[in-house]
Design a protein around this motif. Sequence first.
Motif, mmCIF file in Angstrom:
data_model
loop_
_atom_site.group_PDB
_atom_site.id
_atom_site.type_symbol
_atom_site.label_atom_id
_atom_site.label_comp_id
_atom_site.label_asym_id
_atom_site.label_seq_id
_atom_site.Cartn_x
_atom_site.Cartn_y
_atom_site.Cartn_z
ATOM 1 N N LEU A 67 -20.832 4.752 -8.870
ATOM 2 C CA LEU A 67 -19.840 4.192 -7.958
ATOM 3 C C LEU A 67 -19.083 5.311 -7.236
ATOM 4 N N THR A 68 -18.367 4.911 -6.204
ATOM 5 C CA THR A 68 -17.521 5.849 -5.487
ATOM 6 C C THR A 68 -16.178 5.189 -5.240
ATOM 7 N N LYS A 69 -15.146 5.986 -5.236
ATOM 8 C CA LYS A 69 -13.824 5.430 -4.956
ATOM 9 C C LYS A 69 -13.638 5.294 -3.464
ATOM 10 N N ILE A 70 -13.038 4.202 -3.060
ATOM 11 C CA ILE A 70 -12.757 3.982 -1.653
ATOM 12 C C ILE A 70 -11.252 3.878 -1.490
ATOM 13 N N GLN A 71 -10.733 4.757 -0.661
ATOM 14 C CA GLN A 71 -9.279 4.800 -0.511
ATOM 15 C C GLN A 71 -8.832 3.793 0.535
ATOM 16 N N GLN A 72 -8.023 2.854 0.151
ATOM 17 C CA GLN A 72 -7.453 1.927 1.111
ATOM 18 C C GLN A 72 -5.945 2.143 1.118
ATOM 19 N N PHE A 73 -5.254 1.441 1.980
ATOM 20 C CA PHE A 73 -3.825 1.711 2.098
ATOM 21 C C PHE A 73 -2.960 0.778 1.274
ATOM 22 N N ASP A 74 -3.586 0.057 0.380
ATOM 23 C CA ASP A 74 -2.766 -0.733 -0.536
ATOM 24 C C ASP A 74 -2.645 0.030 -1.851
ATOM 25 N N ARG A 75 -2.022 -0.599 -2.820
ATOM 26 C CA ARG A 75 -1.785 0.100 -4.072
ATOM 27 C C ARG A 75 -2.972 0.005 -5.017
ATOM 28 N N LYS A 76 -3.915 -0.833 -4.651
ATOM 29 C CA LYS A 76 -5.032 -1.060 -5.555
ATOM 30 C C LYS A 76 -6.100 0.016 -5.438
ATOM 31 N N VAL A 121 -10.207 25.263 3.257
ATOM 32 C CA VAL A 121 -10.440 23.829 3.024
ATOM 33 C C VAL A 121 -10.954 23.585 1.605
ATOM 34 N N VAL A 122 -10.255 22.758 0.880
ATOM 35 C CA VAL A 122 -10.611 22.467 -0.506
ATOM 36 C C VAL A 122 -11.376 21.141 -0.611
ATOM 37 N N SER A 123 -10.854 20.145 0.046
ATOM 38 C CA SER A 123 -11.516 18.846 0.018
ATOM 39 C C SER A 123 -11.112 18.066 1.256
ATOM 40 N N HIS A 124 -11.859 17.051 1.532
ATOM 41 C CA HIS A 124 -11.470 16.195 2.645
ATOM 42 C C HIS A 124 -11.983 14.795 2.409
ATOM 43 N N PHE A 125 -11.403 13.914 3.160
ATOM 44 C CA PHE A 125 -11.647 12.513 2.914
ATOM 45 C C PHE A 125 -11.648 11.772 4.241
ATOM 46 N N ILE A 126 -12.694 11.031 4.483
ATOM 47 C CA ILE A 126 -12.768 10.243 5.713
ATOM 48 C C ILE A 126 -13.055 8.797 5.346
ATOM 49 N N GLN A 127 -12.255 7.922 5.856
ATOM 50 C CA GLN A 127 -12.471 6.498 5.620
ATOM 51 C C GLN A 127 -12.399 5.779 6.960
ATOM 52 N N LEU B 67 7.825 10.170 10.992
ATOM 53 C CA LEU B 67 7.053 10.580 9.826
ATOM 54 C C LEU B 67 5.641 10.005 9.896
ATOM 55 N N THR B 68 4.806 10.523 9.031
ATOM 56 C CA THR B 68 3.456 9.997 8.920
ATOM 57 C C THR B 68 3.119 9.863 7.447
ATOM 58 N N LYS B 69 2.308 8.882 7.137
ATOM 59 C CA LYS B 69 1.897 8.719 5.755
ATOM 60 C C LYS B 69 0.747 9.653 5.453
ATOM 61 N N ILE B 70 0.791 10.235 4.288
ATOM 62 C CA ILE B 70 -0.290 11.117 3.875
ATOM 63 C C ILE B 70 -0.914 10.536 2.622
ATOM 64 N N GLN B 71 -2.197 10.292 2.705
ATOM 65 C CA GLN B 71 -2.883 9.654 1.597
ATOM 66 C C GLN B 71 -3.319 10.711 0.593
ATOM 67 N N GLN B 72 -2.821 10.620 -0.602
ATOM 68 C CA GLN B 72 -3.277 11.508 -1.664
ATOM 69 C C GLN B 72 -3.978 10.641 -2.702
ATOM 70 N N PHE B 73 -4.522 11.290 -3.723
ATOM 71 C CA PHE B 73 -5.285 10.500 -4.660
ATOM 72 C C PHE B 73 -4.502 10.084 -5.892
ATOM 73 N N ASP B 74 -3.197 10.230 -5.828
ATOM 74 C CA ASP B 74 -2.395 9.679 -6.918
ATOM 75 C C ASP B 74 -1.857 8.325 -6.477
ATOM 76 N N ARG B 75 -1.050 7.733 -7.298
ATOM 77 C CA ARG B 75 -0.565 6.396 -6.987
ATOM 78 C C ARG B 75 0.653 6.417 -6.072
ATOM 79 N N LYS B 76 1.202 7.594 -5.882
ATOM 80 C CA LYS B 76 2.439 7.677 -5.120
ATOM 81 C C LYS B 76 2.199 7.692 -3.625
ATOM 82 N N LYS B 77 3.208 7.267 -2.887
ATOM 83 C CA LYS B 77 3.150 7.403 -1.447
ATOM 84 C C LYS B 77 3.605 8.806 -1.079
#
Lengths: 138, 138
Positions: A67-76, A121-127, B67-77
């Motif tokens: 599986l892969t994680k998919i980042q969305q803008f909700d808390r889930k 550059v360490v990592s990047h993420f495109i959704q 401001l702009t939202k920055i998506q990180q991989f933790d649960r925090k905004k």
Amino acid sequence: MQLYLEKLKEGGLKLTPRRQAIIEFFVDGKSHLTPEEVWKKLKKRFDRCGLPSVYRNLESLVKCGILTKIQQFDRKKHYGLCSAVHGDYHHHHITCIECGKVDEIKDCAIGDAKKIKGYKVVSHFIQVNGICADCSRG
Amino acid sequence: MQLYLEKLKEGGLKLTPRRQAIIEFFVDGKSHLTPEEVWKKLKKRFDRCGLPSVYRNLESLVKCGILTKIQQFDRKKHYGLCSAVHGDYHHHHITCIECGKVDEIKDCAIGDAKKIKGYKVVSHFIQVNGICADCSRG
DNA sequence: CCTCAAATAGAAACTATTTCTGTTTATTAT
DNA sequence: ATAATAAACAGAAATAGTTTCTATTTGAGG
């Protein structure tokens, strides 16, 4: 399906009925799912099953590359079947906001850029979020 | 600073002391902050201040483009000062994982692509994490 | 089949965020 | 200036998603 079960073993993970079921949900549904959605489906098949197991299993399946994680803008959290399961090449995901289907994007502007704007550059993420052909027709 | 206060007004938002303080934190720190971090800083200046206000204010400041939202991989905004405050052009962000600094990236592969893989592209999000020049030197 | 580490259920804890209610405050119009 | 009013606010409480904990069960290898 067999491929995934082999992947599990390779990753040193046991082939439990729940894990098989979880993988099936993703293979059949061809969509991304939240832990709770997985749990709901799982409860239909198994009398007893706990949400914490679902969380643990999803993470395990990410670790062994199924599986892969998919980042969305909700808390889930969102997980999708990694279509790159046949090879570990660099890719990103496009998700249908209507039906949740996940496809991969192979072209990547960041690619293997080592430096951007002086940053190492360490990592990047495109959704990418869109509406798939099927849902457009509907 | 004056620029941001004007932006606030443009967005129909009141110029409250707390908002000014929040903007200052970002301007001075040049880094991204979580709601809780903002709250901690705010509490040093104001005897009474609530976390819910911080959440509300951060969202308001995003809406009016400060401001702009920055998506990180933790649960925090995470929020960062939008360096594109002078014009509303398309851009993404690169964040230093050491110091939290945020820079913008103007080049974008997705750009104004209307279709990818048959999907009608609705939105996209690119986040690059790296180590900035200053932190590399250290 | 026996052993044992891994997987599990279920309860409980935790954390980030949101909602609610009543009060205060900044802006606008006098 | 000052009153009116809509927005902003504090603080408490609720919520949602996730994680931890403990005791029990189960699958894989011997």
